[in-house]
Design a protein around this motif. Structure first.
Motif, short mmCIF file in Angstrom:
data_model
loop_
_atom_site.label_atom_id
_atom_site.label_comp_id
_atom_site.label_asym_id
_atom_site.label_seq_id
_atom_site.Cartn_x
_atom_site.Cartn_y
_atom_site.Cartn_z
N TYR A 14 -6.94 -4.95 7.72
CA TYR A 14 -6.99 -4.12 6.69
C TYR A 14 -7.02 -2.65 6.83
O TYR A 14 -5.92 -1.84 6.30
CB TYR A 14 -8.11 -4.53 5.72
N LEU A 36 -10.96 -4.99 -2.37
CA LEU A 36 -11.21 -5.34 -0.98
C LEU A 36 -11.82 -6.82 -0.88
O LEU A 36 -11.69 -7.52 -0.13
CB LEU A 36 -12.19 -4.11 -0.36
N ILE A 86 -1.00 4.94 4.91
CA ILE A 86 -1.07 6.46 4.51
C ILE A 86 -0.36 7.19 5.50
O ILE A 86 0.00 8.49 5.23
CB ILE A 86 -2.66 6.66 4.61
N ILE A 109 -10.17 7.75 6.66
CA ILE A 109 -10.54 6.26 6.32
C ILE A 109 -12.02 5.93 6.51
O ILE A 109 -12.58 5.33 5.93
CB ILE A 109 -9.63 5.57 7.25
N GLY A 147 -6.89 9.74 1.64
CA GLY A 147 -7.33 8.85 2.64
C GLY A 147 -8.61 8.14 2.51
O GLY A 147 -8.70 6.92 2.42
N GLU A 172 0.88 -1.37 0.04
CA GLU A 172 -0.02 0.15 0.10
C GLU A 172 0.80 1.27 0.07
O GLU A 172 0.70 2.14 -0.55
CB GLU A 172 -0.96 -0.09 1.34
N ASP A 228 -10.71 0.95 -3.19
CA ASP A 228 -10.64 -0.73 -2.86
C ASP A 228 -11.87 -1.05 -2.80
O ASP A 228 -12.14 -2.17 -3.53
CB ASP A 228 -9.86 -0.89 -1.77
N SER A 276 -8.62 6.43 -1.04
CA SER A 276 -7.64 5.13 -1.12
C SER A 276 -8.73 3.90 -0.60
O SER A 276 -8.63 2.77 -1.10
CB SER A 276 -6.65 4.99 0.05
N ILE A 277 -9.48 4.18 0.56
CA ILE A 277 -10.59 3.02 0.90
C ILE A 277 -11.57 2.92 0.05
O ILE A 277 -11.75 1.65 -0.34
CB ILE A 277 -11.02 3.41 2.31
N LYS A 333 -4.07 0.07 6.06
CA LYS A 333 -4.12 1.12 5.36
C LYS A 333 -3.76 2.42 6.14
O LYS A 333 -3.05 3.22 5.61
CB LYS A 333 -5.75 1.25 5.04
N TYR A 334 -4.20 2.56 7.40
CA TYR A 334 -3.97 3.53 8.16
C TYR A 334 -2.45 3.99 8.51
O TYR A 334 -2.11 4.87 8.31
CB TYR A 334 -4.35 3.23 9.64
#
Length: 266
Positions: A93, A80, A101, A148, A67, A6, A74, A70-71, A97-98
């Motif tokens: 997940y 995802l 980013i 997110i 952010g 990522e 997916d 990005s989520i 991601k957190y």
């Protein structure tokens, strides 16, 4: 492994490259202009105010948009759904991601501050308070979490972009304008309470307030906020500030995880 993948994708993004260039350019421009035009004085200077304004105005915008997209990207692309076929929990997940980013934006800040200190050194030196650096880190940690959450709620890139702009405008512009408008029609003591509430429910103002508290510049807020600044200058106030800051980071991530689980169940 997931974090590494990522992080590579985010750093290769044209968005991140433009963000890094923009922040570096803006910070260097501020230090060049004000270092040449203003005397070197101590305290809350125009230079510090400019850095603080740029940080709390532009950085949240880019963090929550990148952010959230990005989520949502997916979810929209099916990436995802593919990840769900692997033994990966939703919590893993979201955490991955957190971290990815946050690391990407930390790198942006490091590059911007590196150029800032280098150019500032050539112009006779520039001060970068440790409180400002910590504030930058907290800004990243909080708004990545909010981004997110917005992405998990939006589920499409276009909706995530629109929602991010609305939330950013509300937090950074509309609330301030609303308070200024109310100041003309409500008594001063009511307006004071509304501002105190806003400080606690608006992460941007919360971080700005924290800078004044921990940099010993609370006098900038004026005598009307003497009681609240005195409280947060105490040990209990420091602990409470830390607790509220952690909640701003943890709660959006928990809500995002819940939204993804509910979406999977449907």
């Amino acid at each position: 492994m997931f974090v590494k993948i990522e992080l590579k994708q985010i750093l290769r993004s044209r968005w991140m490259q433009l963000v890094a260039f923009l922040f570096t350019f803006v910070f260097v421009a501020i230090i060049v202009i004000q270092q040449m035009a203003l005397p070197d004085i101590e305290g809350f200077t125009r230079q510090t105010a400019s850095f603080l304004s740029v940080l709390l105005f532009l950085l949240p915008l880019f963090i929550i948009t990148i952010g959230s997209m990005s989520i949502a990207g997916d979810i929209e692309s099916g990436w995802l759904s593919l990840l769900k076929t692997y033994p990966m929990k939703r919590t893993q997940y979201i955490t991955g991601k957190y971290v990815a980013i946050a690391l990407a934006f930390l790198l942006v800040i490091v590059v911007a501050f590196g150029f800032l200190l280098t150019i500032g050194g050539l112009l006779g030196g520039v001060q970068l308070p440790i409180v400002f650096v910590v504030l930058s880190l907290l800004c990243i940690f909080i708004f990545v979490s909010l981004g997110i959450l917005l992405g998990a709620f939006a589920k499409t890139r276009l909706f995530a972009l629109a929602l991010s702009l609305v939330v950013w405008s509300f937090l950074l512009l509309l609330i301030s304008y609303a308070l200024m408008a109310l100041g003309a029609v409500v008594p001063g003591h009511i307006l004071q309470r509304l501002i105190i509430i806003t400080i606690h429910i608006n992460p941007a103002e919360w971080l700005r307030f924290g800078y004044f508290i921990f940099s010993n510049q609370a006098s900038v807020l004026g005598p009307a906020f003497y009681d609240i600044t005195r409280f947060y200058l105490s040990s209990i106030g420091h602990v409470l500030y830390g607790v509220i800051t952690i909640l701003w980071i943890v709660l959006p991530l928990m809500l995002a995880t819940k939204l993804l689980k509910e979406g999977h169940q449907r």
